[in-house]
Write an enzyme that holds these catalytic residues in place. Structure first.
Site, mmCIF file in Angstrom:
data_model
loop_
_atom_site.group_PDB
_atom_site.id
_atom_site.type_symbol
_atom_site.label_atom_id
_atom_site.label_comp_id
_atom_site.label_asym_id
_atom_site.label_seq_id
_atom_site.Cartn_x
_atom_site.Cartn_y
_atom_site.Cartn_z
ATOM 1 C CE LYS A 46 -1.977 -0.986 3.830
ATOM 2 N NZ LYS A 46 -1.511 -2.001 4.272
ATOM 3 N NE ARG A 121 -3.791 -0.701 10.342
ATOM 4 C CZ ARG A 121 -2.842 -0.470 9.655
ATOM 5 N NH1 ARG A 121 -2.826 0.698 8.908
ATOM 6 N NH2 ARG A 121 -1.717 -1.268 9.830
ATOM 7 N NE ARG A 159 8.838 -3.351 6.339
ATOM 8 C CZ ARG A 159 7.687 -2.686 6.102
ATOM 9 N NH1 ARG A 159 7.403 -2.169 5.069
ATOM 10 N NH2 ARG A 159 7.100 -2.639 7.278
ATOM 11 N NE ARG A 192 8.521 -0.173 10.378
ATOM 12 C CZ ARG A 192 7.424 -0.013 9.408
ATOM 13 N NH1 ARG A 192 7.775 0.921 8.492
ATOM 14 N NH2 ARG A 192 6.173 -0.402 9.862
ATOM 15 N NE ARG A 203 3.063 -4.290 10.853
ATOM 16 C CZ ARG A 203 4.204 -4.465 10.192
ATOM 17 N NH1 ARG A 203 5.138 -5.081 10.412
ATOM 18 N NH2 ARG A 203 3.951 -3.995 8.936
HETATM 19 P P1 ADP Z 1 1.505 -1.863 8.131
HETATM 20 O O1 ADP Z 1 0.173 -1.516 7.343
HETATM 21 O O2 ADP Z 1 2.712 -2.546 7.379
HETATM 22 O O3 ADP Z 1 1.206 -2.494 9.417
HETATM 23 P P2 ADP Z 1 1.378 0.990 8.801
HETATM 24 O O4 ADP Z 1 2.614 1.752 8.799
HETATM 25 O O5 ADP Z 1 0.268 1.148 8.134
HETATM 26 O O6 ADP Z 1 1.954 -0.477 8.197
HETATM 27 O O7 ADP Z 1 0.932 0.839 10.445
HETATM 28 C C1 ADP Z 1 1.796 0.589 11.237
HETATM 29 C C2 ADP Z 1 1.209 0.585 12.762
HETATM 30 O O8 ADP Z 1 0.498 1.978 12.866
HETATM 31 C C3 ADP Z 1 0.062 -0.308 12.846
HETATM 32 O O9 ADP Z 1 0.492 -1.500 13.203
HETATM 33 C C4 ADP Z 1 -0.914 0.176 13.804
HETATM 34 O O10 ADP Z 1 -0.212 0.310 15.291
HETATM 35 C C5 ADP Z 1 -0.892 1.893 13.552
HETATM 36 N N1 ADP Z 1 -1.581 2.310 12.619
HETATM 37 C C6 ADP Z 1 -1.564 2.668 11.691
HETATM 38 N N2 ADP Z 1 -2.955 2.856 10.871
HETATM 39 C C7 ADP Z 1 -3.748 2.814 11.687
HETATM 40 C C8 ADP Z 1 -5.314 2.882 11.789
HETATM 41 N N3 ADP Z 1 -5.837 3.223 10.818
HETATM 42 N N4 ADP Z 1 -5.768 2.315 12.993
HETATM 43 C C9 ADP Z 1 -5.280 2.007 14.124
HETATM 44 N N5 ADP Z 1 -3.782 2.030 14.123
HETATM 45 C C10 ADP Z 1 -3.123 2.258 13.131
#
Ligand code: ADP
Length: 249
Positions: A46, A121, A159, A192, A203
């Protein structure tokens, strides 16, 4: 077939033919904001796609993950409140994320359209988003990047990041010239914090339980939803498919 429309009746045109003179945005009808929602599991690409699309379409990329990490980096109240959740791979509270997105969408550079990466989400986030988009008359297009589970695991566990310049590598798909060392900085690459195996599991579980069911929610709501098979495609190929799909609306 790599690209297929996922059984939805399209209810509205996404893009019109006319461009406003002097408009630097690349979306064909800048009078109607385009809300592009990139949907998919962690590791589905994404972030990469929203970056490419943002440049091609001239609209902003809005990544809740990036926004949250930025608050953590700054060490402010939001950052302090969410840091532990991010580290553990748990979702941050809906109220916090909804407030961040609402504020961001109110900024002038989001008026013509935006690409949402990592939001919504949860059901509560999707409901708030639907209200925000209805209020601004945006054309909402949801794109689901479908990637095979084993490929997701390989991507996330492989990664690596340069701690100095932030460049991302992957031990399989995008290895550095010298294993474990950044091509640009010569620094030792790191994993990371939320790419550690136990956190990846969290996740993915959060995605399966709370986020994937939103596909049904979008369907019930009659949203325009496209599925793109992105398992064996290069980022460039996936980008071309999405771009073609948007331009032909
Ligand atoms: P990925 O999709 O690879 O998990 P992101 O950078 O989108 O990576 O998200 C990293 C973290 O940020 C998530 O694991 C969560 O803790 C938090 N996060 C991101 N977007 C949201 C959201 N819309 N609602 C709740 N937590 C979020």
């Amino acid at each position: 077939m790599a690209l297929e429309k996922s059984g939805l009746v399209k209810t509205e045109r996404v893009l019109g033919p006319d461009k406003v003179p002097g408009d630097e945005s690349q979306i064909p009808n800048p009078k109607v904001p385009l809300a592009l929602v990139l949907f998919g599991s962690p590791g589905s690409g994404k972030g990469t796609q929203s970056n490419l699309l943002s440049k091609a379409l001239g609209i902003q990329q809005i990544s809740t993950g990036d926004m949250l990490r930025e608050h953590v980096r700054k060490g402010n109240a939001v950052g302090t409140a969410v840091e532990a959740k991010l580290k553990a791979g748990f979702l941050v509270k809906d109220e916090v994320v909804n407030a961040l997105v609402e504020k961001r969408l109110a900024e002038p550079d989001a008026a013509r359209g935006f690409i949402l990466d990592g939001y919504p989400r949860t059901r509560a986030q999707a409901e708030v988003l639907c209200r925000m988009l209805a209020a601004r008359g945006a054309n909402e297009v949801v794109i689901h990047l479908v990637v095979d589970y084993n490929v997701i695991i390989a991507r996330l566990t492989g990664r690596r990041q340069c701690p100095v310049c932030g460049t991302l590598y992957n031990v399989i798909s995008k290895p550095p010239k010298v294993p474990g060392v950044c091509d640009l900085e010569g620094a030792k690459l790191i994993v990371r914090e939320d790419d550690r195996e136990e956190v990846i599991r969290e996740r993915l579980e959060a995605y399966e339980k709370q986020t994937r069911p939103l596909l049904d929610y979008f369907r019930e709501k009659g949203k325009t939803l496209y599925e793109i098979d992105a398992t064996n495609e290069t980022p460039e190929q996936v980008f071309r498919k999405i771009e073609a799909l948007i331009r032909k609306q």
